[in-house]
Design a protein around this motif. Structure first.
Motif, PDB file in Angstrom:
ATOM      1  N   THR A  23       0.836  -1.202   0.000  1.00  0.00           N
ATOM      2  CA  THR A  23       0.000   0.000   0.000  1.00  0.00           C
ATOM      3  C   THR A  23       0.864   1.241   0.000  1.00  0.00           C
ATOM      4  O   THR A  23       1.846   1.325   0.733  1.00  0.00           O
ATOM      5  N   GLY A  24       0.478   2.200  -0.818  1.00  0.00           N
ATOM      6  CA  GLY A  24       1.189   3.453  -0.888  1.00  0.00           C
ATOM      7  C   GLY A  24       0.615   4.483   0.066  1.00  0.00           C
ATOM      8  O   GLY A  24      -0.600   4.578   0.228  1.00  0.00           O
ATOM      9  N   ARG A  27       1.583   9.413  -1.354  1.00  0.00           N
ATOM     10  CA  ARG A  27       1.724   9.634  -2.794  1.00  0.00           C
ATOM     11  C   ARG A  27       0.763   8.677  -3.490  1.00  0.00           C
ATOM     12  O   ARG A  27       0.564   7.551  -3.040  1.00  0.00           O
ATOM     13  N   ILE A  28       0.200   9.126  -4.589  1.00  0.00           N
ATOM     14  CA  ILE A  28      -0.700   8.268  -5.354  1.00  0.00           C
ATOM     15  C   ILE A  28       0.117   7.491  -6.368  1.00  0.00           C
ATOM     16  O   ILE A  28       0.739   8.062  -7.264  1.00  0.00           O
ATOM     17  N   PHE A  29       0.124   6.172  -6.210  1.00  0.00           N
ATOM     18  CA  PHE A  29       0.895   5.320  -7.107  1.00  0.00           C
ATOM     19  C   PHE A  29       0.015   4.655  -8.162  1.00  0.00           C
ATOM     20  O   PHE A  29       0.475   3.790  -8.890  1.00  0.00           O
ATOM     21  N   SER A  30      -1.237   5.062  -8.245  1.00  0.00           N
ATOM     22  CA  SER A  30      -2.161   4.362  -9.130  1.00  0.00           C
ATOM     23  C   SER A  30      -1.778   4.465 -10.595  1.00  0.00           C
ATOM     24  O   SER A  30      -2.173   3.617 -11.392  1.00  0.00           O
ATOM     25  N   TRP A  53      -0.057   0.053 -14.846  1.00  0.00           N
ATOM     26  CA  TRP A  53      -0.838   0.747 -13.823  1.00  0.00           C
ATOM     27  C   TRP A  53      -2.138   0.038 -13.466  1.00  0.00           C
ATOM     28  O   TRP A  53      -2.572   0.083 -12.312  1.00  0.00           O
ATOM     29  N   ARG A  72      -3.905  -5.236  -8.909  1.00  0.00           N
ATOM     30  CA  ARG A  72      -3.922  -3.878  -8.365  1.00  0.00           C
ATOM     31  C   ARG A  72      -5.333  -3.492  -7.945  1.00  0.00           C
ATOM     32  O   ARG A  72      -6.313  -3.938  -8.547  1.00  0.00           O
ATOM     33  N   ILE A  74      -6.455   0.249  -7.693  1.00  0.00           N
ATOM     34  CA  ILE A  74      -5.958   1.625  -7.765  1.00  0.00           C
ATOM     35  C   ILE A  74      -6.711   2.545  -6.812  1.00  0.00           C
ATOM     36  O   ILE A  74      -6.178   3.563  -6.373  1.00  0.00           O
ATOM     37  N   ASN A  77      -4.918   2.316  -3.717  1.00  0.00           N
ATOM     38  CA  ASN A  77      -3.484   2.593  -3.843  1.00  0.00           C
ATOM     39  C   ASN A  77      -2.669   1.370  -3.403  1.00  0.00           C
ATOM     40  O   ASN A  77      -1.634   1.500  -2.748  1.00  0.00           O
ATOM     41  N   THR A  78      -3.137   0.199  -3.775  1.00  0.00           N
ATOM     42  CA  THR A  78      -2.587  -1.052  -3.279  1.00  0.00           C
ATOM     43  C   THR A  78      -2.337  -2.036  -4.410  1.00  0.00           C
ATOM     44  O   THR A  78      -3.134  -2.122  -5.358  1.00  0.00           O
TER      45      THR A  78
END
Length: 130
Positions: A23-24, A27-30, A53, A72, A74, A77-78
């Motif tokens: 999990t992020g 910051r958005i890692f999506s 992505w 994922r 999104i 964010n995981t």
């Protein structure tokens, strides 16, 4: 800045299953391609699985094909790694990666000049007993 946090590791018998999460935070890692790596004692960190992505494109090491699945969520964010039919040789610390440039090519190639700016989690231990 952002950071990644893995969870879900543990001790399991041969043939068992685990699901790892990454999990992020901050910051958005999506929009990033992301990947899973592992490091066994005394060995180098190696690629396990990667995806773009939305996980519409996935990549796996030969050693885990057919047993592991990367996915994922999104919205959370995981990223996940479903690990089935586990073997003792899967024992390692598992790390998740979000590469600096956010593209799948960077997940698949860590030998690049901007690798020091990548986002790595702290790792989660997976132990498979025989």
């Amino acid at each position: 800045q952002g950071r990644l946090v893995e969870s879900g590791g543990g001790l399991v018998q041969t043939g068992g299953s685990l699901r790892l999460s990454c999990t992020g935070f901050g910051r958005i890692f999506s929009s990033y391609a992301m990947g899973w790596f592992r490091q066994a004692p005394g060995k180098e960190r190696v690629f396990v699985a990667g995806c773009n992505w939305d996980a519409s494109r996935t990549y796996y090491a030969d050693s885990v094909k057919g047993r592991f699945t990367i996915s994922r969520d999104i919205h959370k964010n995981t990223m996940y790694l479903q690990m089935n039919s586990l073997k003792p040789e899967d024992t390692a610390v598992y790390y998740c990666l979000a590469p600096n440039g956010g593209v799948i090519e960077e997940v698949l190639n860590l030998r690049r000049t901007n690798a020091d700016k990548d986002y790595w989690g702290q790792g989660t231990q997976v132990t498979v007993s025989s």
